[in-house]
Design a protein around this motif. Structure first.
Motif, short mmCIF file in Angstrom:
data_model
loop_
_atom_site.label_atom_id
_atom_site.label_comp_id
_atom_site.label_asym_id
_atom_site.label_seq_id
_atom_site.Cartn_x
_atom_site.Cartn_y
_atom_site.Cartn_z
N TRP A 146 0.83 -1.21 0.00
CA TRP A 146 0.00 0.00 0.00
C TRP A 146 0.86 1.26 0.00
N LEU A 147 1.95 1.25 0.76
CA LEU A 147 2.88 2.38 0.74
C LEU A 147 3.47 2.58 -0.66
N ILE A 154 12.82 3.34 -5.37
CA ILE A 154 12.37 3.67 -4.01
C ILE A 154 12.29 2.38 -3.19
N ALA A 155 12.64 2.49 -1.92
CA ALA A 155 12.45 1.39 -0.97
C ALA A 155 11.60 1.89 0.18
N VAL A 156 10.60 1.11 0.59
CA VAL A 156 9.70 1.52 1.67
C VAL A 156 9.67 0.44 2.75
N CYS A 157 9.44 0.89 3.98
CA CYS A 157 9.26 -0.04 5.10
C CYS A 157 8.38 0.64 6.13
N GLU A 170 1.40 3.49 8.68
CA GLU A 170 0.56 2.31 8.85
C GLU A 170 -0.94 2.60 8.92
N ARG A 171 -1.29 3.73 9.52
CA ARG A 171 -2.68 3.98 9.92
C ARG A 171 -3.64 4.03 8.74
#
Length: 307
Positions: free
Chosen positions: A143-144, A224-227, A272-273
């Motif tokens: 989702w991010l 891009i990297a997301v966490c 996250e929300r």
């Protein structure tokens, strides 16, 4: 075996229709085997001995009492007060584990313990998915990644893939390719400020924090990297142009920018929300087929704010 049919529940959970429906639905969305069990604490953390149910309605009329599931990131005292105003809620799904380390006591003098005791007394069970929802396909990190695109229809030039492969010994059917974090490439390079604007809209935020390499105020970004949450350890070593996470340490930021990377920080739970309303609520409603009434907390928020 399909992840949707392999979940075995105890007789007491089976007797609690709402809890059983939630757990089977979450098993399809984010099987607990995908969580990082080396440190995380996921699953059913509190099973109410006398759950709220239709029999709790003393009016004798048909009732939805007990069918409610309330979603939040953190089960705070404010969230619990919100839940207690709605007698139909019998289960709380809180993303972060409210029980993380062993408890030696259960007393009312400790806010966390008092929350657990109050839930049990009120017939409310608590389920926490945490890193299983991070690792799952279609989970928070995917989702991010979607929020980095200019529109839902835009294609990635390199599809999201895990930064770290799942440590699960057996990957459930439908979750091949699960793992922590995601790295990917946009169809076209964009200025960092453009990416920031997209993410602020996607996450519903007015402000984020940005770190860039020396002399580069708004560098071009394509990979891009997301966490979700705290991503320093997951993103370490990733060679993408830009990292997105909730929080990182001072020295992790220095190392990233010295290596030529830009970093976007939103505060931990702000990564996250938004997933709860945008993805998890409709997915649970779809899978439950009317057997659950799903709500999302209106008082749950990140503890940090910009003033």
């Amino acid at each position: 075996m399909s992840s949707s049919t392999s979940l075995s529940l105890s007789p007491s959970i089976e007797a609690n229709q709402t809890l059983a429906t939630l757990m089977r639905s979450m098993h399809r969305i984010a099987p607990l085997s995908l969580a990082d069990s080396s440190w995380d604490n996921v699953g059913l953390l509190l099973e109410a001995p006398f759950p709220r149910s239709a029999s709790s309605d003393k009016s004798g009329r048909a009732s939805d009492i007990g069918k409610g599931v309330h979603l939040c990131i953190d089960l705070t005292t404010s969230v619990l007060s919100e839940v207690l105003q709605h007698p139909h809620i019998s289960t709380i799904l809180c993303y972060h584990p409210i029980i993380f380390r062993g408890l030696k006591t259960l007393t009312l003098s400790d806010p966390q313990q008092a929350t657990l005791l109050r839930c049990a007394a009120e017939g409310i069970s608590v389920y926490c998915p945490h890193t299983s929802l991070d690792a799952a396909r279609g989970g928070i990190n995917d989702w991010l990644a979607e929020g980095c695109k200019s529109s839902p229809s835009e294609a990635f030039s390199a599809a999201p893939a895990p930064c770290q492969k799942s440590k699960a010994t057996s990957i459930p059917e439908g979750h091949e390719g699960a793992g922590m974090g995601r790295h990917f490439s946009l169809a076209e390079p964009v200025e960092l400020i453009t990416l920031v604007q997209r993410l602020k809209k996607h996450l519903g935020l007015e402000h984020v924090q940005v770190a860039t390499p020396a002399g580069k105020e708004s560098p071009m970004v394509q990979s891009i990297a997301v966490c979700a949450g705290s991503g320093g350890s997951v993103l370490a070593g990733d060679e993408s142009d830009c990292w997105l996470t909730g929080e990182m340490s001072h020295h992790e930021l220095l190392a990233a920018t010295a290596a030529g990377r830009s970093v976007i920080l939103t505060n931990h739970s702000n990564t996250e929300r938004g997933y709860l309303s945008a993805v998890l609520k409709p997915r649970l409603e779809e899978l439950a087929g009317g057997d659950l009434q799903v709500s999302v907390s209106e008082v749950d928020r990140d503890p940090l704010r910009v003033v």
